[in-house]
Design an enzyme around this catalytic site. Structure first.
Site, PDB file in Angstrom:
ATOM      1  N   ASP A 100     -16.228-119.058 -29.211  1.00  0.00           N
ATOM      2  CA  ASP A 100     -16.932-118.017 -29.952  1.00  0.00           C
ATOM      3  C   ASP A 100     -18.264-117.722 -29.248  1.00  0.00           C
ATOM      4  O   ASP A 100     -18.274-117.424 -28.060  1.00  0.00           O
ATOM      5  CB  ASP A 100     -17.084-118.472 -31.419  1.00  0.00           C
ATOM      6  CG  ASP A 100     -17.703-117.439 -32.337  1.00  0.00           C
ATOM      7  OD1 ASP A 100     -17.006-116.492 -32.721  1.00  0.00           O
ATOM      8  OD2 ASP A 100     -18.894-117.574 -32.655  1.00  0.00           O
ATOM      9  N   TYR A 107     -26.681-112.149 -33.426  1.00  0.00           N
ATOM     10  CA  TYR A 107     -26.056-110.829 -33.625  1.00  0.00           C
ATOM     11  C   TYR A 107     -27.085-109.717 -33.536  1.00  0.00           C
ATOM     12  O   TYR A 107     -26.814-108.657 -32.963  1.00  0.00           O
ATOM     13  CB  TYR A 107     -25.338-110.811 -34.980  1.00  0.00           C
ATOM     14  CG  TYR A 107     -24.151-111.730 -34.998  1.00  0.00           C
ATOM     15  CD1 TYR A 107     -22.910-111.306 -34.524  1.00  0.00           C
ATOM     16  CD2 TYR A 107     -24.257-113.034 -35.459  1.00  0.00           C
ATOM     17  CE1 TYR A 107     -21.815-112.150 -34.526  1.00  0.00           C
ATOM     18  CE2 TYR A 107     -23.170-113.890 -35.455  1.00  0.00           C
ATOM     19  CZ  TYR A 107     -21.950-113.431 -34.981  1.00  0.00           C
ATOM     20  OH  TYR A 107     -20.868-114.280 -34.956  1.00  0.00           O
ATOM     21  N   HIS A 135      -8.906-118.635 -35.424  1.00  0.00           N
ATOM     22  CA  HIS A 135     -10.109-118.568 -34.592  1.00  0.00           C
ATOM     23  C   HIS A 135     -10.636-119.973 -34.291  1.00  0.00           C
ATOM     24  O   HIS A 135     -11.221-120.201 -33.242  1.00  0.00           O
ATOM     25  CB  HIS A 135     -11.173-117.757 -35.337  1.00  0.00           C
ATOM     26  CG  HIS A 135     -12.436-117.537 -34.570  1.00  0.00           C
ATOM     27  ND1 HIS A 135     -12.515-116.696 -33.495  1.00  0.00           N
ATOM     28  CD2 HIS A 135     -13.690-118.061 -34.732  1.00  0.00           C
ATOM     29  CE1 HIS A 135     -13.755-116.690 -33.014  1.00  0.00           C
ATOM     30  NE2 HIS A 135     -14.482-117.515 -33.749  1.00  0.00           N
TER      31      HIS A 135
END
Length: 300
Positions: free
Chosen positions: A111, A215, A274
Site C-alpha cells: 500500500d 493523502y 488488499h
C-alpha cells in the site's frame, strides 16, 4: 519526542529501537542478521502489519527491519502537510538503511509503503537491491486509474482526506470505526488483540493527522510534477497482488515494461484481499524468501 518502548514484545524475538534520520526519528522493530530487508507498511497499519513475515524472513537468513514510517505510531509525527512529500518519505528510508549499518537493502512495501518503495527505487536506485511490491500500483498506473470512474469510486477517500479537520473528526468517531472498517475485509478477520494494537497506534497524539497527511500531500501534487518524477526502476521487481482488493482494481497490478524493465513477475493471489500479507501470510513469506534469496551469501 519522548522515547517510548513497549511494543517489541508484541512479536516474539524482535528487537525494538529508534533511528535518527535527518530531522525525524523513526521507531522500528528488527530481527535476524544478514542482508537487510526493510518492510514498509501501508495505511492504516504500522510496523505490526508485518508481524507474520518478520520472524520467518529472519529465520531464512535476513536482517529484517520494519519501521513505522513518519507520521505513524511511535515515529515522528510532523503536523505540516508538506512534511509528507514523497521525496521526504523516501529519504527517511534511505537514511534508515544507512543508520542500520547497510549500504543497500531489499525493500518490500505494501500500500503506501509500496508507494514509498517505488519512489525509493526510482530516486535512490543505488540503495535498492531488490523490490517487492504488495498491492501498491506503480505511480503511473495509479494516475491512469484515477481517470476511470471505477477506480475513482474505489479511491473516493483520497479526496475526502484532503478536507481540513473533518477527516480527523470522522476517523476518531465510534472508537475508530472508519479505520477499523478499512481492515474489515481481511480473512481471517483481525482478532480483538490485533485490533486493539492498531487502535493504540492510531491513538498516538498526532498520528491520525500524520496518516491522513499522506493523502493530502498526494492529491495536492500537480500531475505535471508527478509525471516529471517518474524514472525507470532498474531493480529486479516482484509484484504480489491480492485479487479481492476493494481499493485497487486488478488492472493496476502490472506496471508498464518501460517503467519496470526488470519485472520478475506479477504473482496474483485470487483469494486474498488488499491485506494480502495477512490473508496469505505463508505464501507471501515464501514468495519474498525465494525472491530475496539470491542476495544471501553463498553457503560453503
Amino acid at each position: 519526542m519522548a522515547e517510548q518502548h513497549g511494543q517489541g514484545d508484541w512479536v516474539s524475538g524482535v528487537r525494538e529501537g529508534y533511528a535518527e534520520v535527518g530531522d525525524q526519528r523513526l521507531h522500528y522493530v528488527e530481527a535476524g542478521d544478514g542482508p537487510l530487508v526493510v518492510s514498509l507498511h501501508g495505511f492504516p497499519e504500522f510496523w505490526y502489519g508485518w508481524r507474520r513475515q518478520i520472524q520467518p524472513l529472519a529465520a531464512a537468513g535476513f536482517h529484517v527491519v520494519a519501521p513505522d514510517t513518519r507520521g505513524y505510531n511511535l515515529s515522528s509525527r510532523p503536523k505540516e502537510v508538506a512534511a509528507y512529500d514523497g521525496d521526504k518519505l523516501a529519504a527517511d528510508i534511505r537514511d534508515l538503511i544507512h543508520e542500520r549499518g547497510a549500504e543497500t537493502a531489499m525493500l518490500v512495501g505494501h500500500d503506501w509503503g509500496g508507494t514509498i518503495a517505488w519512489t525509493m527505487a526510482m530516486h535512490h536506485p543505488e540503495v535498492v537491491e531488490r523490490l517487492a511490491i504488495l498491492n501498491a500500483a506503480h505511480p503511473r498506473k495509479l494516475s491512469q486509474g484515477l481517470h476511470h470512474p471505477g477506480q475513482l469510486r474505489k479511491s473516493w477517500y483520497f479526496f475526502f482526506f484532503d478536507l481540513p479537520e473533518l477527516p480527523e473528526t470522522v476517523v476518531h468517531a465510534n472508537h475508530w470505526h472508519f479505520f477499523r472498517h478499512f481492515l474489515s475485509d481481511a480473512r481471517p478477520a483481525f482478532t480483538k488483540e490485533e485490533t486493539d494494537r492498531y487502535i493504540e497506534a492510531w491513538s498516538q497524539k498526532g498520528a491520525a493527522t500524520g496518516m491522513i497527511n499522506y493523502y493530502r500531500s498526494s492529491v495536492r501534487t500537480s500531475p505535471k510534477r508527478a509525471e516529471a518524477a517518474l524514472r525507470p526502476v532498474e531493480a529486479p521487481t516482484l509484484v504480489i497482488w491480492g485479487e479481492r482488493d476493494h481499493y485497487l482494481g486488478p488492472e493496476l497490478a502490472e506496471p508498464d515494461h518501460d517503467d519496470v524493465p526488470n519485472l520478475d513477475r506479477v504473482e496474483r493471489l485470487p483469494n486474498a484481499s488488499h491485506w494480502v500479507h495477512h490473508d496469505e501470510a505463508e505464501r507471501v513469506t515464501q514468495l519474498l524468501t525465494e525472491f530475496f534469496a539470491p542476495e544471501l551469501p553463498a553457503k560453503n
